[in-house]
Write an enzyme that holds these catalytic residues in place. Structure first.
Site, PDB file in Angstrom:
ATOM      1  N   ASP A  14     -45.095  19.313  -5.334  1.00  0.00           N
ATOM      2  CA  ASP A  14     -45.243  18.578  -6.432  1.00  0.00           C
ATOM      3  C   ASP A  14     -45.282  16.671  -6.084  1.00  0.00           C
ATOM      4  O   ASP A  14     -44.400  16.891  -5.210  1.00  0.00           O
ATOM      5  CB  ASP A  14     -44.637  18.995  -7.650  1.00  0.00           C
ATOM      6  CG  ASP A  14     -44.722  17.939  -8.868  1.00  0.00           C
ATOM      7  OD1 ASP A  14     -45.904  17.717  -9.235  1.00  0.00           O
ATOM      8  OD2 ASP A  14     -43.706  17.515  -9.558  1.00  0.00           O
ATOM      9  N   ASP A  16     -44.783  13.674  -8.364  1.00  0.00           N
ATOM     10  CA  ASP A  16     -44.238  13.104  -9.415  1.00  0.00           C
ATOM     11  C   ASP A  16     -42.945  13.618  -9.869  1.00  0.00           C
ATOM     12  O   ASP A  16     -42.848  14.807 -10.226  1.00  0.00           O
ATOM     13  CB  ASP A  16     -44.837  12.754 -10.808  1.00  0.00           C
ATOM     14  CG  ASP A  16     -46.193  12.176 -10.883  1.00  0.00           C
ATOM     15  OD1 ASP A  16     -46.194  11.125 -10.048  1.00  0.00           O
ATOM     16  OD2 ASP A  16     -47.068  12.465 -11.573  1.00  0.00           O
TER      17      ASP A  16
HETATM   18  C1  BG6 Z   1     -47.742  14.920 -13.615  1.00  0.00           C
HETATM   19  C2  BG6 Z   1     -46.778  14.115 -14.254  1.00  0.00           C
HETATM   20  O1  BG6 Z   1     -47.669  14.902 -12.197  1.00  0.00           O
HETATM   21  O2  BG6 Z   1     -49.167  14.253 -14.062  1.00  0.00           O
HETATM   22  C3  BG6 Z   1     -46.839  14.047 -15.932  1.00  0.00           C
HETATM   23  O3  BG6 Z   1     -45.589  15.156 -14.182  1.00  0.00           O
HETATM   24  C4  BG6 Z   1     -48.093  13.637 -16.287  1.00  0.00           C
HETATM   25  O4  BG6 Z   1     -45.889  13.462 -16.522  1.00  0.00           O
HETATM   26  C5  BG6 Z   1     -49.397  14.015 -15.315  1.00  0.00           C
HETATM   27  O5  BG6 Z   1     -48.849  13.302 -17.401  1.00  0.00           O
HETATM   28  C6  BG6 Z   1     -50.761  13.262 -15.434  1.00  0.00           C
HETATM   29  O6  BG6 Z   1     -50.758  12.315 -14.716  1.00  0.00           O
HETATM   30  P1  BG6 Z   1     -51.678  10.907 -14.986  1.00  0.00           P
HETATM   31  O7  BG6 Z   1     -51.262   9.994 -13.835  1.00  0.00           O
HETATM   32  O8  BG6 Z   1     -52.957  11.546 -14.600  1.00  0.00           O
HETATM   33  O9  BG6 Z   1     -51.589  10.329 -16.340  1.00  0.00           O
HETATM   34 MG    MG Z   2     -43.398  16.535 -11.252  1.00  0.00          MG
END
Ligand code: BG6
Ligand code: MG
Length: 219
Positions: A14, A16
């Protein structure tokens, strides 16, 4: 499930909260929006947003208000959060790669293990670019390539297909509850990092990736 006889051939990360601490930026951007809306939001609620798409995250946050919003307003609010988030990730550099991640990547490369990133974030490529990791992985799956977000296993199965490794020979690494469920449902070995309560359904739970011997021993 840990099967000592299996020699794993692929690792799916993953992004984030695993490779870099953008989970914190997602929290800060949502917090800013929630404060503007006068909606209660804290870090405990935020744990449930990890791994969840932008619009689903907003729906969870809005459960704490009686105010109602049209679909159009909700999309405007989600866009606003994304603008805050994009401002924050502009500052990201290779120094923001979390402890142990580069050593683990190097060791996996040496051992010929295939590597992928599986992130539901539409900003995943920008983050990987800013971290200097856009060329590092054999395959990247982001929100654009999948229909169902985590906890559906689709994103991890897509990643396994992309690196041409059978799912049961893949290890998935996640910091979110939804992500651990997705890995487990994909039939892979799950490694949880970060908040214990959040990732306790993982086969192996680590504080972070600074000591990755538990992972390397599985190869
Ligand atoms: C995930 C995060 O990786 O991506 C979430 O853990 C986030 O918190 C999701 O909402 C979507 O991200 P983005 O950048 O498309 O808003
Ligand atoms: Mg994550």
């Amino acid at each position: 499930m840990i099967d000592k006889d299996v020699k794993y051939k692929g690792v799916i990360f993953d992004l984030d909260g695993v490779i870099t601490d953008t989970a914190e930026y997602h929290y800060l951007a949502w917090k800013k929006l929630a404060d503007e809306l006068n909606v209660y939001f804290d870090r405990k609620i935020n744990e449930n947003l990890k791994g969840i798409s932008r619009i689903e995250s907003l729906e969870i946050i809005l459960k704490n208000t009686d105010k109602s919003f049209s679909e159009e307003e909700k999309h405007r609010l989600a866009d606003k959060k994304n603008e805050y988030y994009k401002e924050m990730i502009k500052e990201i550099t290779p120094k923001d790669i979390l402890p142990g991640v580069l050593d683990l990547i190097k060791e996996l490369k040496n051992r010929g293990i295939k590597m992928a990133v599986a992130s539901v974030s539409k900003n995943a490529k920008t983050v990987l670019l800013n971290l200097g990791l856009i060329e590092t992985f054999d395959y990247i799956v982001d929100a654009n390539k999948i229909k169902n977000g985590k906890p559906d296993p689709e994103i991890f199965l897509n990643a396994a297909y992309g690196i041409d490794v059978e799912p049961k020979l893949c290890i998935g690494i996640e910091d979110s509850k939804a992500g651990i469920e997705a890995i487990n449902r994909a039939g892979m070995l799950s490694i949880g990092v970060g908040n214990y309560e959040t990732v306790k359904e993982a086969d192996i739970v680590l504080k972070d990736l600074s000591d990755s011997s538990a992972i390397l021993n599985l190869l």
